[in-house]
Design an enzyme around this catalytic site. Structure first.
Site: not given
Ligand code: IMO
Ligand code: MG
Length: 423
Positions: A41, A223
């Site tokens: 996001g 992530q």
């Molecule tokens: P951006 O790009 C924050 C976290 C989820 C969860 C773990 C596994 O916005 O930084 P998943 O759906 O990937 O299997 O979830 O990873 N998570 C993120 N946390 N920002 C993100 O992306 C994330 N993408 C996955 O909250 O703890």
């Molecule tokens: Mg995020």
């Protein structure tokens, strides 16, 4: 500035990568996403308007940049098409986007299995985004996944029917869930295939040509490094490789072709989902960071866990990424604090640790060792140069550099493009 730059998250995601990518993308010829999926996001604010991106690279907001969704991404057709429609409704041209024919496709059974598996984990749930990320990567690793090129091939219908039948067995017999309607899913995804076809390319060739011809290519991390499947806080991680190494495999390029690696870090720490967080603040301080930083998820709307800057994490992620410079985000969020803490080591059972342990039991036992810096108690959101920053804020930035062993090259003091100090 280097011609090939990667932007990676140095914490648990949500570091503000979208803003720095957008900042660097204004001069970029190409922007590449190489792993993860619609779980990302990225919000970018341009002239007061906020754009939320999940699957489409942030370079889409620069009309000149070519945007690549690489082979390492798990591609969610309805999420992509909804994002495309919404960008176009906002007047963004979004006409230079290409999707790798090797990218794996997220299907409805992946999302359903994500939810069912999370429910089954009960108290041990990971707190996933429920976007089907883990189950899609599981199929890829199991060698039963369906790729974009398969979606555009003659045998797609049969292949998908076979997968749905197999997944329905698991959904019904293992989880007691409702089976998916195969005909409806097939019809839906056949329609997507038609809409997606014009965007599909062998994107590895495009990235290689762009680099070889001296174009400016930005690799957009999603992530954060602590969510890396191998190197993060396993099992509370995502199922891909958000570290810099993930770009080589996920974009299909040689490992040595990225010159600069910018690690994005907040001036504090946040995390969504479960798992230990050594510097978490469960008191009014944490609430103040959450409110001042608007720390609610772009993808899921969940309130984020907040805490002081964790230098053990940031030093670790600088090492595993080969970070050449940091971007320190949201420094203005700390404007109101009398004192600000920076964690530079952990302590567990009387032992001092300066690295992030593998065992989460061990991490859970760790207490932060802080250095306290006097707050600047001033609104810095209009500051545009290093010299204008209050001395206490400069001291804070210098401390981050000292703890992580990497220079801070960008400082962000607000969401706008202009609220960026470049050193
Ligand atoms: P951006 O790009 C924050 C976290 C989820 C969860 C773990 C596994 O916005 O930084 P998943 O759906 O990937 O299997 O979830 O990873 N998570 C993120 N946390 N920002 C993100 O992306 C994330 N993408 C996955 O909250 O703890
Ligand atoms: Mg995020």
């Amino acid at each position: 500035m280097a011609k090939t730059i990667a932007v990676i998250g140095s914490q648990w995601g949500d570091e503000g990568k979208g803003k720095i990518i957008d900042y660097l993308a204004t001069g970029a010829d190409m922007v590449v996403r190489a792993q993860g999926g619609a779980n990302a996001g990225h919000s970018v604010v341009i002239e007061g308007k906020r754009y939320s991106l999940h699957l489409i690279p942030s370079g889409v907001l620069n009309d000149n940049a070519v945007n690549i969704i690489g082979n390492g991404v798990v591609f969610d057709p309805p999420a992509f098409l909804a994002e495309l429609d919404s960008l176009r409704a906002d007047g963004v041209a979004a006409d230079k986007i290409y999707i790798s024919d090797r990218a794996h496709v997220v299907f409805p059974y992946h999302k359903l299995l994500d939810k069912l598996a999370e429910e089954a984990r009960g108290a041990n749930s990971i707190g996933t985004t429920l976007k089907g990320i883990g189950p899609c990567y599981m199929d890829k690793v199991e060698r039963s996944g369906i790729r974009i090129c398969d979606m555009l091939s003659a045998g797609f219908k049969e292949k998908l029917a076979g997968r749905i039948a197999a997944k329905n067995e698991i959904i019904v017999k293992l989880y007691g869930g409702e089976p998916l309607d195969a005909d409806a899913v097939i019809a839906e995804y056949e329609a997507y295939a038609g809409r997606l076809a014009p965007y599909v390319r062998d994107t590895g060739i495009m990235v290689d040509e762009a680099i070889s011809s001296g174009k400016t290519v930005l690799f957009e991390g999603a992530q954060g490094s602590m969510l890396d499947l191998d190197l993060g806080s396993y099992p509370y991680v995502t199922s891909s490789h958000p570290v810099s190494g993930g770009f080589a495999v996920g974009a299909g390029i040689g490992e040595g072709r990225i010159e600069e690696i910018i690690g994005i870090t907040k001036a504090y720490t946040t995390r969504v989902g479960e798992g230990p967080m050594v510097t978490e603040l469960l008191d009014g301080m944490g609430d103040l960071i959450r409110e001042r930083g608007h720390e609610y998820g772009v993808t899921t709307g969940r309130p984020r866990r907040c805490g002081w800057f964790d230098g053990v994490v940031c030093r670790y992620t600088a090492r595993i990424n080969g970070t050449t410079g940091l971007a320190l985000m949201l420094l203005d969020v700390l404007d109101e604090f009398d004192e600000i803490n920076l964690c530079y080591a952990y302590e567990a059972d009387g032992e001092r640790l300066d690295y992030y342990p593998a065992s989460l039991e061990k991490v859970s036992a760790c207490r932060p060792v802080y250095k306290t810096i006097r707050g600047w108690k001033r609104d810095i959101s209009a500051v545009t140069s290093w010299d204008e920053l209050p001395a206490e804020a400069q001291a804070y930035v210098s401390e981050v550099e000292k703890i992580c062993g990497v220079p801070v090259k960008f400082i962000s003091v607000g969401p706008g493009r202009e609220q960026t100090i470049v050193r």
